[in-house]
Structures are given as C-alpha cells and as structure tokens.
Scaffold this active site. Structure first.
Site, PDB file in Angstrom:
ATOM      1  N   GLU A   1      16.175 -50.852   0.447  1.00  0.00           N
ATOM      2  CA  GLU A   1      15.046 -49.945   0.766  1.00  0.00           C
ATOM      3  C   GLU A   1      14.419 -50.283   2.112  1.00  0.00           C
ATOM      4  OE1 GLU A   1      15.114 -47.629  -1.090  1.00  0.00           O
ATOM      5  OE2 GLU A   1      15.833 -48.365  -3.022  1.00  0.00           O
TER       6      GLU A   1
ATOM      7  N   THR B   1      15.423 -53.164   5.370  1.00  0.00           N
ATOM      8  CA  THR B   1      15.371 -54.624   5.493  1.00  0.00           C
ATOM      9  C   THR B   1      14.008 -55.058   6.043  1.00  0.00           C
ATOM     10  OG1 THR B   1      16.158 -54.584   7.782  1.00  0.00           O
ATOM     11  CG2 THR B   1      17.857 -54.686   6.056  1.00  0.00           C
TER      12      THR B   1
ATOM     13  N   ALA C   1      22.995 -42.035  -3.372  1.00  0.00           N
ATOM     14  CA  ALA C   1      24.046 -42.525  -2.472  1.00  0.00           C
ATOM     15  C   ALA C   1      23.798 -42.069  -1.050  1.00  0.00           C
ATOM     16  CB  ALA C   1      25.411 -42.020  -2.956  1.00  0.00           C
TER      17      ALA C   1
ATOM     18  N   ARG D   1       5.948 -82.454 -17.370  1.00  0.00           N
ATOM     19  CA  ARG D   1       6.965 -83.383 -16.858  1.00  0.00           C
ATOM     20  C   ARG D   1       6.327 -84.687 -16.368  1.00  0.00           C
ATOM     21  NH1 ARG D   1      12.189 -84.958 -17.073  1.00  0.00           N
ATOM     22  NH2 ARG D   1      12.959 -85.672 -15.059  1.00  0.00           N
TER      23      ARG D   1
ATOM     24  N   GLY E   1      16.068 -80.444 -10.764  1.00  0.00           N
ATOM     25  CA  GLY E   1      17.422 -80.041 -11.166  1.00  0.00           C
ATOM     26  C   GLY E   1      17.435 -78.935 -12.206  1.00  0.00           C
TER      27      GLY E   1
ATOM     28  N   GLN F   1       0.158 -85.134  -5.219  1.00  0.00           N
ATOM     29  CA  GLN F   1      -0.470 -84.101  -4.395  1.00  0.00           C
ATOM     30  C   GLN F   1       0.548 -83.113  -3.826  1.00  0.00           C
ATOM     31  OE1 GLN F   1      -2.631 -85.096  -0.671  1.00  0.00           O
ATOM     32  NE2 GLN F   1      -4.431 -84.440  -1.814  1.00  0.00           N
TER      33      GLN F   1
ATOM     34  N   GLY G   1      29.574 -47.857   7.510  1.00  0.00           N
ATOM     35  CA  GLY G   1      29.012 -47.887   8.867  1.00  0.00           C
ATOM     36  C   GLY G   1      27.566 -47.439   8.942  1.00  0.00           C
ATOM     37  N   ALA G   2      26.968 -47.095   7.821  1.00  0.00           N
ATOM     38  CA  ALA G   2      25.604 -46.554   7.832  1.00  0.00           C
ATOM     39  C   ALA G   2      24.724 -47.305   6.848  1.00  0.00           C
ATOM     40  CB  ALA G   2      25.623 -45.069   7.472  1.00  0.00           C
ATOM     41  N   GLY G   3      23.881 -48.193   7.378  1.00  0.00           N
ATOM     42  CA  GLY G   3      22.935 -48.930   6.537  1.00  0.00           C
ATOM     43  C   GLY G   3      21.528 -48.617   7.015  1.00  0.00           C
TER      44      GLY G   3
END
Ligand SMILES: Cc1cc2nc3c(=O)[nH]c(=O)nc-3n(C[C@H](O)[C@H](O)[C@H](O)COP(=O)(O)OP(=O)(O)OC[C@H]3O[C@@H](n4cnc5c(N)ncnc54)[C@H](O)[C@@H]3O)c2cc1C
Length: 393
Positions: free
Chosen positions: A363, A365, A123, A265, A340, A276, A128-130
C-alpha cells in the site's frame, strides 16, 4: 478536546478483542505450520465473522455493510492487528472501489461481499509496475461487445479466498487510461501461475495471474475509462488506516507479552525488568505506542469530521509511515526482551516480527509515503502536518 471513546466505540473494541482472543488466536499456530489458513476451516470462520457482527465493517448500510464510522472501524482493526499470520484478513473488507459501481454492480458484487458470500482480490502490481503503476503493461482492448484483458499480475492477495478479481489495466495500452475491470472466477483465458512463499505466513495466498485475452463483459467495467486511479484513491486511504491500526495492535500485543515476561523472568536473582536496560526498552515501547495511537485516532476522527480529501490523503500517508515503522521498532525491542524465546516460531512476538515487515512495503512503501508527505509540504506548507501557518487545501 475530548479523546474519550463513546460507549459504542468501547463496545466494538471490546467485542473485537474478544473475537480475536476466542476465534482468531487459536488459529495462529495451525496457520503458521500450514503456511496459510487450512481450506477446511475457512467456511466456519466466515460464519463466525457474521455471528460476531463483523460482516461488512467498511461499507454503508445501503451497500450491505454495517455503516460504521472510521473511528469505529479503527477501534475494531486495532484489535484485529493483535493476531499474527494475517488472520485479521478473515474479517473481510470488500474493495472500496465497488461503492462507485452502478446499482447493478453493487447488487452483484458489493452487497454479497459485505455479507461474506463473495470476496474480491485486487490486482494492480506487476513485475515491472510496483510503486510506479504507470508501468502497468496489462492492457484492455475492446472486441465486439466485450473487453479482452492481457497481462500478468503479481502479489494478488487473497486470490484463493476470492471469487472475483478487480484488475487494473490500461485501455489500449495507454497509461493515461487506467481502468478497473471485475473478473469473475472461473473465467476462460486466465491462468493462476503460482502462489509464492513470503516472509510471513498469511491466512490466504498472494498469487501471480496471467490474463491472455481474458473476456470481460462491458457491465463488469468499474467506473469509466481512465478512472482507475480515481476509484482507487479512497481505497488507499482506507488501506493505510487499516495498516496503521494493525501496526498499533501488533505493537501493543508484543509490548504486553514482553512486559509480562520481564516481570516473571529471573536472571541474576531478580526479575529482568529491574535491569534499567530492560525497563528503558519498555518505557520507549510504551511511549511509541502512545504517540502512534494518538495519531491514529486523530486521523480517523478527522475523516469522520469530513476533513478536506487532500489533507486526508496527506495525513493517511504520514500515519501509515509512522505506525508501520513504529511497530517495527517496538516489536524488535519486545523480541530482545524475550531473548531466545522471542526467536522461537511458537512465540507470537517472533511471528509479529515477520508479519509487520510488509507494512513498510505494501500500500505504498515508506519511501513513497515520504515522497507524498514531502510533496504536500512543498505544495501546501508544513501546516498540513504541524498545524502551523495555516495549510491551504
Ligand atoms: C505480501 C504482499 C502482498 C501484496 N498484495 C498486493 C495486492 O493484493 N495487490 C497488488 O496489486 N499489489 C500487492 N502487493 C504489491 C505491493 O503493493 C508492492 O510490492 C509495492 O507497491 C512496492 O512495489 P515493488 O515491490 O514493485 O517495489 P518497487 O516499486 O520496485 O520499489 C523498490 C524500492 O525502490 C523504492 N522506490 C521506488 N520508487 C521510489 C521513489 N520514487 N522514491 C524513492 N524510493 C523509491 C521503494 O520504496 C523500494 O524500497 C503486495 C506486496 C506484498 C509484498
């Protein structure tokens, strides 16, 4: 240069692949439907991890682990990356920072964690802390013979699978004294506020925790006062390699599914791989995986060769950035090839698409990795990454 895997590395990769196929893949749908791995299945999986010989893959034998090299760990983690819903985290990796603990701390927390009898969450992040951990507001104040922790932590991964949490706090509110404390569960004055839902469904939760003068004994302080970042540095390298390995494994699985589908398919009277546009997507995916995997194995090998720590940090950042973004591109193409069906939740490629997104966030960005890489170029030259002009360490 010899890029071939040793028989031992090949055996580990093959065993990890079989473990994924036999043990973890059958849990994907139930985990996705349930939102996390159902509690009643957890002990059985823990035992299987031991039975298959994957307990403590990231620690030395002295500390109760398997004593694997980084290349060997990479061969395993790459296979684990094929599975969706964060089920790779069933194969525990006890926090690296614990290896810097005293003998008594390693005996109490690390060795049982390697065996899977204990588990720790980590942790550091807060509201406010990233990216900027100096903004951490959780403080530790000495009172009598113990520390009192106060603050709120976010995103604590695997909290509900853990029996202790390593908490990053500032001693006396001083950002120059970041320090790690091991908090055993259950403990008074600590509340589990909630475990919010995220884009992925993950084997375990990501909790928010409130500490309100939570008492921690002196012997549960890890390292010295102010050593919080120093002890976490190696963990970042390991975590970034782990993410890169998972990203390569995830991209491989998506590509395999798409390749098989493109062959079977039929539209307009022929397999869609004969168009292609489909064939070129498969070609681009293969090349992306080829490049990323080469980089991954190179960096793991460099670590095993004892490359300078600063260069290792730089290369781990570049690797995490490249592999996490590569996987996003490859899995997106795989989903497109599936049409789909690729958009259906029962299709692994749909789950991989959701799962892989966080790899560009946690870990560090992608932007933070670029900040680190650019900083290294400025300080040491392009040679750090391009092997030109002689990088200075
Ligand atoms: C699923 C999940 C699990 C997690 N698990 C844990 C955990 O177990 N323990 C833990 O402590 N944390 C955990 N985290 C937190 C994670 O490490 C942070 O989300 C991450 O570090 C980013 O911090 P942030 O979310 O506050 O974003 P911020 O730091 O607020 O960033 C927001 C945006 O600004 C950009 N940005 C910030 N600074 C800069 C800069 N200097 N230059 C350029 N761009 C910048 C970022 O790249 C991002 O795009 C987890 C997060 C998630 C989503």
């Amino acid at each position: 240069m010899d890029f071939s895997l040793t028989p031992r590395q090949q055996e580990l990769a093959a065993r990890a692949r079989a473990f994924v196929d036999e043990v973890l893949l059958p849990l994907e749908q139930v985990t996705d439907d349930h939102g996390e791995l159902p509690m009643e299945l957890r002990e059985g999986i823990r035992q299987k991890v031991r039975d298959w010989g994957f307990a403590g893959i990231n620690h030395s034998k002295e500390n109760g682990g398997l004593g694997l090299s980084m290349l060997e760990q990479t061969a395993i983690e790459e296979q684990l990356g094929r599975v969706t819903n964060g089920l790779w985290s069933c194969v525990w990796r006890p926090p690296v920072s614990l290896k810097f603990g005293t003998e008594a701390q390693r005996e109490r927390w690390l060795r049982p964690s390697c065996r899977g009898h204990r588990r720790g969450a980590f942790a550091i992040s807060e509201e406010g802390a990233g990216s900027d951990p100096r903004q951490v507001r959780t403080r530790a104040v000495k009172h009598g013979g113990e520390w009192l922790l106060t603050g709120v932590k976010w995103f604590v991964t695997s909290y509900n699978a853990s029996d202790f949490v390593i908490v990053h706090a500032h001693v006396d509110d001083d950002p120059d004294r970041p320090t790690l404390f091991i908090v055993d569960k259950p403990v008074v004055n600590m509340a589990h506020l909630r475990s919010p839902k995220f884009m992925h469904n993950f084997a375990f939760d990501h909790a928010e925790l409130e500490f309100n003068e939570t008492p921690v004994p002196e012997e549960a302080m890890l390292g010295g006062i102010g050593q919080g970042f120093e002890l976490t540095k190696d963990w970042f390298v390991e975590a970034r390699l782990q993410i890169a390995s998972h990203a390569v494994g995830a991209a491989c699985r998506a590509a395999e599914v798409a390749n098989d589908y493109a062959a079977g398919r039929q539209q307009f009277g022929r397999p869609i791989r004969d168009f292609q546009s489909i064939e070129f997507m498969l070609a681009d995916m293969a090349v992306e995986i080829f490049a990323a995997k080469s980089m991954l194995y190179r960096v793991a090998w460099e670590i095993d060769q004892g490359l300078d720590r600063k260069l290792v940090h730089a290369h781990a950042s570049a690797l995490k950035l490249h592999c996490s973004e590569m996987a996003g591109r490859v899995i997106d193409k795989a989903l497109q090839i599936l049409g789909g069906r690729g958009y259906m939740r029962e299709n692994p490629v749909e789950r991989l698409y959701r799962d892989i997104r966080v790899d560009r966030i946690w870990e560090g960005t992608s932007e933070i990795q670029r900040v680190i890489i650019a900083g290294q170029i400025k300080k040491r030259g392009l040679g750090v990454f391009a092997d030109i002009g002689g990088a200075s360490s």
